[in-house]
Design a protein around this motif. Structure first.
Motif, short mmCIF file in Angstrom:
data_model
loop_
_atom_site.label_atom_id
_atom_site.label_comp_id
_atom_site.label_asym_id
_atom_site.label_seq_id
_atom_site.Cartn_x
_atom_site.Cartn_y
_atom_site.Cartn_z
N ILE A 40 -4.83 83.80 134.27
CA ILE A 40 -4.87 84.94 133.92
C ILE A 40 -6.49 85.32 133.66
N LYS A 41 -7.15 84.43 132.97
CA LYS A 41 -8.54 84.48 132.76
C LYS A 41 -9.45 84.67 133.94
N ALA A 42 -9.05 84.01 134.86
CA ALA A 42 -9.70 84.20 136.25
C ALA A 42 -9.54 85.64 137.18
N GLY A 43 -8.22 86.15 136.76
CA GLY A 43 -7.52 87.30 137.56
C GLY A 43 -6.84 86.70 138.73
N ASP A 44 -6.55 85.53 138.76
CA ASP A 44 -5.67 84.95 139.95
C ASP A 44 -4.39 85.45 140.11
N GLU A 45 -3.68 85.11 140.78
CA GLU A 45 -2.21 85.51 141.11
C GLU A 45 -1.57 84.34 140.62
N ILE A 46 -0.55 84.69 139.31
CA ILE A 46 0.12 83.73 138.95
C ILE A 46 1.61 83.63 139.12
N ALA A 63 7.79 83.13 133.27
CA ALA A 63 8.67 84.42 133.33
C ALA A 63 9.18 84.79 134.62
N HIS A 64 10.25 85.07 134.52
CA HIS A 64 10.84 85.65 136.06
C HIS A 64 10.78 87.13 135.96
N SER A 65 10.55 87.70 137.17
CA SER A 65 10.69 89.14 137.49
C SER A 65 11.72 89.64 138.43
N TYR A 66 12.35 90.71 138.30
CA TYR A 66 13.20 91.32 139.39
C TYR A 66 12.60 92.61 139.73
N LEU A 67 11.73 92.78 140.84
CA LEU A 67 11.03 94.05 141.15
C LEU A 67 11.31 94.42 142.55
N GLU A 68 11.99 95.75 142.78
CA GLU A 68 11.99 96.18 144.03
C GLU A 68 13.03 95.28 144.88
N GLY A 69 14.03 94.86 144.34
CA GLY A 69 14.97 93.76 145.12
C GLY A 69 14.30 92.63 145.14
N LYS A 70 13.33 92.04 144.77
CA LYS A 70 12.59 90.76 144.94
C LYS A 70 12.51 90.00 143.84
N ARG A 71 12.56 88.59 143.88
CA ARG A 71 12.55 88.05 142.33
C ARG A 71 11.40 87.05 142.51
N TYR A 72 10.36 87.08 141.36
CA TYR A 72 9.38 86.71 141.34
C TYR A 72 9.45 85.35 140.09
N ALA A 73 8.57 84.19 140.18
CA ALA A 73 8.40 83.46 139.09
C ALA A 73 7.14 83.04 138.62
N ALA A 74 6.63 83.06 137.49
CA ALA A 74 5.17 83.04 137.23
C ALA A 74 5.07 81.19 137.04
N VAL A 75 3.95 80.96 136.97
CA VAL A 75 3.38 79.57 136.95
C VAL A 75 3.94 79.09 135.48
N ALA A 76 4.72 77.91 135.59
CA ALA A 76 5.21 77.27 134.19
C ALA A 76 4.36 76.62 133.36
N ASP A 77 3.41 75.94 133.81
CA ASP A 77 2.47 75.34 133.17
C ASP A 77 1.56 76.04 132.44
N ILE A 78 1.27 75.83 130.93
CA ILE A 78 0.68 76.75 130.10
C ILE A 78 -0.67 76.78 130.30
N GLN A 79 -1.34 75.88 130.63
CA GLN A 79 -2.56 75.86 130.67
C GLN A 79 -3.31 76.49 132.14
N GLU A 80 -2.51 76.26 133.06
CA GLU A 80 -2.49 77.00 134.53
C GLU A 80 -2.28 78.17 134.34
N TYR A 81 -1.35 78.77 133.35
CA TYR A 81 -1.41 80.26 133.09
C TYR A 81 -2.30 80.87 132.58
N ILE A 82 -2.92 80.13 131.43
CA ILE A 82 -4.04 80.76 130.68
C ILE A 82 -5.24 80.84 131.72
N ALA A 83 -5.40 79.94 132.35
CA ALA A 83 -6.45 79.97 133.33
C ALA A 83 -6.45 80.85 134.38
#
Length: 379
Positions: A289-295, A267-287
């Motif tokens: 979120i569970k670990a509280g890492d920056e995705i 997922a992409h975000s547009y926040l305070e004038g900056k664009r961010y992208a979350a990791v695309a790999d499903i398993q990497e995303y799940i891991a």
């Protein structure tokens, strides 16, 4: 403060031959863990931004195919969103594919706050649907929309694609006629783009992709953009037509510099004038979120020049166009000073209409939008 939420569901039953979106078939074993991670992200980041900015104006669940999720998993997401929002909002959209919803599923969506559906129909020709890798047929598309209307949805959009392999004008006209007969409120039209890494790209390399000639595809575009307004579907953006009052509020926010929070893998975000992208790999995303890492990662540090270009591109996609007042308010410099020569040149070519309020695409400009947008790149 106005803002929106986009939630990405990266699953689908079968990858369409033209699709280069971050979505995956055959990953059903990850669905439950993905939904748990997504709901956790909604609870943490969603509530954080809710505290900061208030309730979002729109929510859009896209993919992939959101309705590829089992009913109970989708209900879990919707209930988590409902808790995060705290009340009904004006526009809550879920993308649906015919062949993945039945009456029970649609009733569940309606009961959980969803008030707008977007159906990826693409064509009502069964041969073309098979040719492009869709899992549904025309009868299933008609039935899905009928069931949605019976479930009480009064804001329904459908997508159509033109310029498909071996597509004829007669096939396109028949599909447009079917769409108009359904009485949906919104129709999106897209010209086929052969994207790198897709089945169609590989077929094209092998000389096995028989696309309509450029003149035929252009005639299809002309037909759709002429016929839809005649039936009450007014163009409000390059690819989007709607009955009056049914323009997509969420999509409008993308083109009018409104911030949005993207939740989910890729997922992409547009926040305070900056664009961010979350990791695309499903398993990497799940891991993560569970670990509280920056995705998330910052896509690029925006420069003033890039911000001006993007502001112009996005605004010009709409029928309202690029407003001089909005540009000056955001960048503290006049539109004329930055783009005066460009606007004059494009106006002379019949691609832009220019006045003291700003500029907007002409009908010819909409047709050749990429030519216009290229001229707004600052050297």
């Amino acid at each position: 403060m106005q803002w929106g939420v986009y939630i990405h569901i990266p699953f689908c039953r079968q990858k369409c031959f033209y699709c280069d979106f971050p979505s995956y078939a055959g990953r059903e074993n990850l669905m439950e863990a993905y939904v748990e991670a997504l709901c956790q992200q909604i609870k943490i980041q969603g509530f954080s931004y809710r505290q900061k900015w208030g309730r979002p104006a729109t929510v859009y669940i896209g993919g992939g195919t959101p309705t590829a999720l089992p009913l109970e998993n989708m209900a879990q997401i919707l209930q988590t969103v409902e808790n995060f929002i705290g009340a009904e909002i004006a526009e809550f959209t879920v993308e649906c594919n015919p062949g993945t919803v039945d009456a029970q599923y649609l009733q569940m969506l309606k009961a959980n706050g969803v008030n707008r559906l977007s159906f990826g129909v693409q064509s009502f020709d069964d041969g073309l649907l098979r040719r492009i890798g869709r899992i549904h047929n025309s009868a299933e598309a008609l039935e899905a929309i009928r069931l949605a209307q019976e479930a009480g949805f009064a804001n329904i959009s459908l997508d159509l694609i033109y310029g498909l392999p071996e597509q004829t004008m007669e096939q396109l006209q028949a599909s447009v006629g079917q769409a108009l007969n359904l009485g949906v409120q919104h129709i999106s039209i897209y010209g086929l783009q052969v994207e790198e890494g897709t089945v169609f790209a590989r077929q094209q390399e092998l000389g096995k992709l028989d696309l309509p000639a450029e003149e035929e595809a252009e005639a299809m575009y002309d037909y759709m953009t002429n016929v839809l307004p005649q039936h009450g579907y007014l163009r409000y953006e390059v690819s989007n037509f709607a009955q009056r009052g049914y323009e997509s509020c969420h999509n409008r926010s993308y083109w009018h510099d409104v911030p949005y929070l993207g939740l989910g893998a890729a997922a992409h975000s547009y926040l305070e004038g900056k664009r961010y992208a979350a990791v695309a790999d499903i398993q990497e995303y799940i891991a993560g979120i569970k670990a509280g890492d920056e995705i998330w990662k910052l896509e690029e540090e925006p420069t003033r020049q890039h911000a001006m270009e993007e502001f112009a591109f996005l605004a010009l996609r709409t029928v309202e166009g690029l407003a001089a007042r909005d540009f000056a308010q955001k960048f503290q410099v006049s539109l004329q000073e930055i783009y005066g020569e460009t606007m004059a040149k494009l106006a002379q070519q019949g691609l832009l209409q220019v006045d003291d309020n700003g500029c907007r695409l002409t009908n010819q400009g909409f047709k050749y939008g990429n030519v216009v947008f290229a001229e707004f790149i600052l050297d």
